[in-house]
Design a protein around this motif. Structure first.
Motif, PDB file in Angstrom:
ATOM      1  N   GLU A 248     -12.324  19.582   6.126  1.00 21.60           N
ATOM      2  CA  GLU A 248     -11.845  21.152   6.107  1.00 21.60           C
ATOM      3  C   GLU A 248     -11.555  21.813   5.447  1.00 21.60           C
ATOM      4  O   GLU A 248     -11.308  21.607   4.036  1.00 21.60           O
ATOM      5  CB  GLU A 248     -10.331  20.628   7.392  1.00 21.60           C
ATOM      6  CG  GLU A 248     -10.261  18.929   6.100  1.00 21.60           C
ATOM      7  CD  GLU A 248      -8.588  18.665   6.334  1.00 21.60           C
ATOM      8  OE1 GLU A 248      -8.442  19.079   8.131  1.00 21.60           O
ATOM      9  OE2 GLU A 248      -8.190  17.159   5.999  1.00 21.60           O
ATOM     10  N   LEU A 249     -10.773  23.017   5.734  1.00 22.93           N
ATOM     11  CA  LEU A 249     -10.360  23.768   4.644  1.00 22.93           C
ATOM     12  C   LEU A 249      -9.940  23.277   3.482  1.00 22.93           C
ATOM     13  O   LEU A 249      -9.469  23.338   2.190  1.00 22.93           O
ATOM     14  CB  LEU A 249      -9.755  25.249   5.162  1.00 22.93           C
ATOM     15  CG  LEU A 249     -10.294  26.821   4.510  1.00 22.93           C
ATOM     16  CD1 LEU A 249     -11.477  26.875   4.692  1.00 22.93           C
ATOM     17  CD2 LEU A 249      -9.196  27.717   5.550  1.00 22.93           C
ATOM     18  N   LYS A 250      -8.753  22.711   4.133  1.00 27.80           N
ATOM     19  CA  LYS A 250      -7.251  22.399   2.992  1.00 27.80           C
ATOM     20  C   LYS A 250      -8.627  21.306   2.092  1.00 27.80           C
ATOM     21  O   LYS A 250      -7.581  21.218   0.181  1.00 27.80           O
ATOM     22  CB  LYS A 250      -6.136  20.965   4.002  1.00 27.80           C
ATOM     23  CG  LYS A 250      -5.624  22.007   5.335  1.00 27.80           C
ATOM     24  CD  LYS A 250      -4.120  20.914   5.240  1.00 27.80           C
ATOM     25  CE  LYS A 250      -5.108  20.016   6.344  1.00 27.80           C
ATOM     26  NZ  LYS A 250      -4.032  19.767   7.430  1.00 27.80           N
ATOM     27  N   GLU A 251      -9.832  20.594   1.859  1.00 22.49           N
ATOM     28  CA  GLU A 251      -9.764  20.403   1.198  1.00 22.49           C
ATOM     29  C   GLU A 251     -10.591  21.028  -0.218  1.00 22.49           C
ATOM     30  O   GLU A 251     -10.542  20.712  -1.363  1.00 22.49           O
ATOM     31  CB  GLU A 251     -11.244  19.554   1.407  1.00 22.49           C
ATOM     32  CG  GLU A 251     -11.306  18.389   2.412  1.00 22.49           C
ATOM     33  CD  GLU A 251     -12.114  17.557   2.737  1.00 22.49           C
ATOM     34  OE1 GLU A 251     -13.414  17.248   1.833  1.00 22.49           O
ATOM     35  OE2 GLU A 251     -12.145  17.525   3.693  1.00 22.49           O
TER      36      GLU A 251
ATOM     37  N   ASP B 238     -14.249  34.428  11.150  1.00 22.89           N
ATOM     38  CA  ASP B 238     -14.291  33.607  12.716  1.00 22.89           C
ATOM     39  C   ASP B 238     -15.147  32.197  12.304  1.00 22.89           C
ATOM     40  O   ASP B 238     -15.928  31.588  11.707  1.00 22.89           O
ATOM     41  CB  ASP B 238     -15.140  34.477  13.157  1.00 22.89           C
ATOM     42  CG  ASP B 238     -14.802  35.877  14.087  1.00 22.89           C
ATOM     43  OD1 ASP B 238     -13.618  35.683  13.653  1.00 22.89           O
ATOM     44  OD2 ASP B 238     -15.803  36.880  14.462  1.00 22.89           O
ATOM     45  N   ASP B 239     -13.983  31.060  13.088  1.00 23.72           N
ATOM     46  CA  ASP B 239     -14.510  29.624  13.146  1.00 23.72           C
ATOM     47  C   ASP B 239     -14.476  28.898  11.247  1.00 23.72           C
ATOM     48  O   ASP B 239     -15.231  28.105  11.356  1.00 23.72           O
ATOM     49  CB  ASP B 239     -16.336  29.895  12.978  1.00 23.72           C
ATOM     50  CG  ASP B 239     -15.685  29.620  15.143  1.00 23.72           C
ATOM     51  OD1 ASP B 239     -14.368  29.673  15.706  1.00 23.72           O
ATOM     52  OD2 ASP B 239     -16.715  30.404  15.188  1.00 23.72           O
ATOM     53  N   THR B 240     -13.627  30.122  10.579  1.00 25.40           N
ATOM     54  CA  THR B 240     -13.341  29.489   9.238  1.00 25.40           C
ATOM     55  C   THR B 240     -11.894  29.804   8.582  1.00 25.40           C
ATOM     56  O   THR B 240     -11.265  28.653   8.737  1.00 25.40           O
ATOM     57  CB  THR B 240     -14.263  30.542   8.095  1.00 25.40           C
ATOM     58  OG1 THR B 240     -15.557  30.175   8.616  1.00 25.40           O
ATOM     59  CG2 THR B 240     -13.285  29.559   6.809  1.00 25.40           C
ATOM     60  N   LEU B 241     -11.129  31.502   9.369  1.00 26.23           N
ATOM     61  CA  LEU B 241      -9.731  30.884   9.627  1.00 26.23           C
ATOM     62  C   LEU B 241      -9.179  30.961  10.629  1.00 26.23           C
ATOM     63  O   LEU B 241      -8.005  30.420  10.734  1.00 26.23           O
ATOM     64  CB  LEU B 241      -9.528  32.675   8.839  1.00 26.23           C
ATOM     65  CG  LEU B 241     -10.134  32.891   7.344  1.00 26.23           C
ATOM     66  CD1 LEU B 241      -9.752  34.146   6.757  1.00 26.23           C
ATOM     67  CD2 LEU B 241      -9.695  32.063   6.412  1.00 26.23           C
TER      68      LEU B 241
ATOM     69  N   ASP C   7      -6.533  24.720  11.083  1.00 30.86           N
ATOM     70  CA  ASP C   7      -5.530  23.907  10.696  1.00 30.86           C
ATOM     71  C   ASP C   7      -5.719  24.211   9.108  1.00 30.86           C
ATOM     72  O   ASP C   7      -6.545  23.578   8.395  1.00 30.86           O
ATOM     73  CB  ASP C   7      -5.822  22.253  10.999  1.00 30.86           C
ATOM     74  CG  ASP C   7      -5.009  20.972  10.373  1.00 30.86           C
ATOM     75  OD1 ASP C   7      -3.775  20.972  10.046  1.00 30.86           O
ATOM     76  OD2 ASP C   7      -5.742  20.680   9.232  1.00 30.86           O
ATOM     77  N   GLY C   8      -4.464  24.031   8.415  1.00 28.92           N
ATOM     78  CA  GLY C   8      -4.216  23.999   6.901  1.00 28.92           C
ATOM     79  C   GLY C   8      -4.036  25.680   6.049  1.00 28.92           C
ATOM     80  O   GLY C   8      -4.476  25.933   5.230  1.00 28.92           O
ATOM     81  N   VAL C   9      -4.804  26.599   7.172  1.00 27.71           N
ATOM     82  CA  VAL C   9      -5.666  27.618   6.268  1.00 27.71           C
ATOM     83  C   VAL C   9      -4.457  28.391   5.909  1.00 27.71           C
ATOM     84  O   VAL C   9      -4.069  29.635   4.002  1.00 27.71           O
ATOM     85  CB  VAL C   9      -5.670  29.052   7.953  1.00 27.71           C
ATOM     86  CG1 VAL C   9      -6.029  30.369   6.783  1.00 27.71           C
ATOM     87  CG2 VAL C   9      -7.566  28.551   8.365  1.00 27.71           C
TER      88      VAL C   9
END
Length: 233
Positions: free
Chosen positions: A225-228, A16-19, A108-110
């Motif tokens: 953001e996760l893409k980093e 939750d709120d990460t993926l 975004d980007g998950v």
């Protein structure tokens, strides 16, 4: 802050709120709840009383939408001195049903990140909440095939993580946790000797906030953001 990730073999992801988006829907539900009860109290008081009820009920209901709905119903009864109508109680139930049936909105980007990292690392999901709801969201997300293991925890404290890593035979110094909550996804892992990366979400439940005294001196990395993640993993 830079952290050494060269020994990492397993990466855990909060859900939750990460993926995918989650807390936003709770905030929207709180707005609807306050509107339903505005004849009895101010919005500020309703928000405060609902939060206190949620915290009081955590030990009974745990985390997730179902416990949240039960806390809304109990709060409605208390705030109205048991005068709240059956119609309003049904509307509260409808809020919960709407939350449960909401489409999964990936951040975004998950999928790009999971696809790349799954080539080099063993990926697992470590989340908390209602088991049925989390299983449902994982299925709807179409991300399940990227993960070697999925665990829905009753809570995310040091012992919960340690027990799971022991059970999965994962060395603590080879484990990296990625999540949006400092309190649940970062600090407990650092405290048991693992690595952690914080990916803040734009809104955080009060109960998940950590203060400066709790984070002072703790070594973890924060990314926007996760893409980093792909820049250094």
């Amino acid at each position: 802050m830079e952290i050494d990730l060269k020994n990492i073999t397993v990466i855990g992801f909060d859900a939750d709120d990460t993926l995918w988006v989650n807390e936003t829907y709770f905030r929207e539900a709180e707005e609807k709840f306050a509107s339903l009860l505005d004849a009895y109290e101010t919005k500020n008081t309703i928000d405060q009383e609902l939060f206190k009820m949620e915290i009081k009920n955590l030990e009974l209901y745990g985390y997730g939408i179902k416990g949240f709905v039960l806390s809304m119903i109990e709060s409605a009864l208390e705030l109205s001195n048991n005068k709240v109508s059956h119609e309003t109680l049904n509307k509260i139930l409808d809020i919960g049903k709407e939350m449960i049936s909401h489409p999964v909105e990936l951040l975004d980007g998950v999928e790009e990140v999971l696809k790349e990292l799954s080539k080099k690392y063993r990926l697992i999901v470590l989340t908390k909440g209602d088991l049925l709801d989390q299983e449902r969201k994982l299925k709807r997300s179409n991300l399940l095939h990227y993960f070697h293991h999925v665990e829905v925890l009753s809570d995310k404290k040091e012992q919960n993580y340690q027990n799971l890593l022991d059970h999965l035979e994962i060395k603590v110094d080879e484990f990296l946790m990625v999540g949006n909550s400092l309190k649940s996804d970062v600090l407990p892992l650092i405290n048991i000797g693992a690595k952690a990366i914080h990916v803040p979400f734009h809104t955080t439940w009060q109960h998940e906030e950590a203060n400066e005294n709790e984070t002072n001196g703790k070594e973890y990395k924060t990314i926007s953001e996760l893409k980093e993640l792909l820049k250094f993993l």
